[in-house]
Design a protein around this motif. Structure first.
Motif, short mmCIF file in Angstrom:
data_model
loop_
_atom_site.label_atom_id
_atom_site.label_comp_id
_atom_site.label_asym_id
_atom_site.label_seq_id
_atom_site.Cartn_x
_atom_site.Cartn_y
_atom_site.Cartn_z
N ARG A 31 0.85 -1.18 0.00
CA ARG A 31 0.00 0.00 0.00
C ARG A 31 0.88 1.24 0.00
N PRO A 32 0.31 2.37 -0.36
CA PRO A 32 1.10 3.60 -0.29
C PRO A 32 1.50 3.88 1.16
N LEU A 33 2.61 4.52 1.33
CA LEU A 33 3.07 4.86 2.66
C LEU A 33 2.32 6.06 3.20
N VAL B 286 26.38 2.11 -0.84
CA VAL B 286 25.11 2.30 -0.14
C VAL B 286 24.80 3.79 0.00
N LEU B 287 25.84 4.61 0.16
CA LEU B 287 25.63 6.05 0.27
C LEU B 287 24.93 6.59 -0.98
N GLY B 288 25.34 6.12 -2.14
CA GLY B 288 24.68 6.51 -3.39
C GLY B 288 23.23 6.03 -3.44
N GLU B 289 23.00 4.83 -2.95
CA GLU B 289 21.64 4.29 -2.93
C GLU B 289 20.74 5.08 -1.98
N ILE B 290 21.31 5.51 -0.86
CA ILE B 290 20.55 6.31 0.09
C ILE B 290 20.17 7.64 -0.54
N ARG B 291 21.12 8.27 -1.21
CA ARG B 291 20.84 9.56 -1.86
C ARG B 291 19.81 9.39 -2.97
N GLU B 292 19.88 8.29 -3.68
CA GLU B 292 18.88 8.00 -4.72
C GLU B 292 17.49 7.83 -4.09
N ALA B 293 17.42 7.15 -2.94
CA ALA B 293 16.14 6.96 -2.25
C ALA B 293 15.58 8.31 -1.79
N LEU B 294 16.44 9.18 -1.27
CA LEU B 294 15.99 10.51 -0.85
C LEU B 294 15.49 11.31 -2.05
N SER B 295 16.13 11.13 -3.18
CA SER B 295 15.69 11.81 -4.41
C SER B 295 14.32 11.28 -4.86
N GLY C 229 8.32 12.06 -4.96
CA GLY C 229 7.07 11.36 -4.67
C GLY C 229 7.01 9.96 -5.24
N GLU C 230 8.17 9.39 -5.56
CA GLU C 230 8.23 8.05 -6.15
C GLU C 230 8.71 6.98 -5.16
N TYR C 231 9.03 7.40 -3.96
CA TYR C 231 9.58 6.48 -2.96
C TYR C 231 8.52 5.46 -2.53
N ARG D 210 7.70 2.71 -4.29
CA ARG D 210 7.26 1.91 -5.44
C ARG D 210 8.46 1.21 -6.05
N CYS D 211 8.26 -0.03 -6.44
CA CYS D 211 9.31 -0.82 -7.08
C CYS D 211 9.64 -0.19 -8.44
N VAL D 212 10.94 0.02 -8.71
CA VAL D 212 11.35 0.62 -9.98
C VAL D 212 11.15 -0.32 -11.16
N ASP D 213 10.96 -1.61 -10.90
CA ASP D 213 10.77 -2.57 -11.98
C ASP D 213 9.30 -2.83 -12.28
N CYS D 214 8.52 -3.20 -11.28
CA CYS D 214 7.12 -3.59 -11.53
C CYS D 214 6.12 -2.49 -11.18
N GLY D 215 6.56 -1.48 -10.41
CA GLY D 215 5.69 -0.37 -10.06
C GLY D 215 4.76 -0.64 -8.88
N ARG D 216 4.81 -1.84 -8.33
CA ARG D 216 3.96 -2.14 -7.15
C ARG D 216 4.58 -1.55 -5.91
N TRP D 217 3.76 -1.35 -4.89
CA TRP D 217 4.25 -0.81 -3.63
C TRP D 217 5.15 -1.82 -2.95
N ILE D 218 6.24 -1.33 -2.39
CA ILE D 218 7.16 -2.16 -1.61
C ILE D 218 6.60 -2.23 -0.19
N ARG D 219 6.65 -3.40 0.40
CA ARG D 219 6.12 -3.57 1.75
C ARG D 219 6.87 -2.70 2.76
N LEU D 220 6.13 -2.15 3.70
CA LEU D 220 6.71 -1.31 4.73
C LEU D 220 7.80 -2.05 5.50
N ARG D 221 7.58 -3.30 5.80
CA ARG D 221 8.57 -4.08 6.56
C ARG D 221 9.92 -4.11 5.81
N ARG D 222 9.88 -4.25 4.49
CA ARG D 222 11.12 -4.26 3.70
C ARG D 222 11.79 -2.88 3.76
N LEU D 223 11.00 -1.82 3.65
CA LEU D 223 11.57 -0.48 3.69
C LEU D 223 12.11 -0.13 5.07
#
Length: 91
Positions: free
Chosen positions: A8-10, A38-47, A52-54, A56-69
């Motif tokens: 679901r959306p966060l 990992v520092l680059g990945e963190i900055r990408e996540a902040l971007s 407003g895209e955080y 969502r999976c970059v491949d399938c577009g489905r919401w990523i589970r909160l537990r994973r995030l």
């Protein structure tokens, strides 16, 4: 069915909490290991968050589970897409 219910959306407070986790980890890595991938990945996540895209999976577009995030706040793929991506990378 339960699997879909968890995707679901966060909520704004969840995004805020995850943003703080990301920023704290970013500061730690800047001091400890500025060359870390990992520092680059963190900055990408902040971007993605700023766009407003955080969450969502970059491949399938489905919401990523909160537990994973909560475990990997810089995750950009859902678990199944990440597993597929890792298998392809291994080949």
């Amino acid at each position: 069915m339960r699997e879909e219910a968890e995707r679901r959306p966060l909520a704004p407070e969840e995004i805020s909490r995850l943003r703080e986790l990301l920023r704290r980890r970013e500061r730690e890595l800047e001091e400890e290991s500025p060359e870390s991938g990992v520092l680059g990945e963190i900055r990408e996540a902040l971007s993605r968050m700023a766009r407003g895209e955080y969450g969502r999976c970059v491949d399938c577009g489905r919401w990523i589970r909160l537990r994973r995030l909560e475990t990997i706040p810089w995750a950009k793929r859902c678990r199944s897409c990440q597993e597929r991506w890792e298998m392809l990378e291994a080949v």
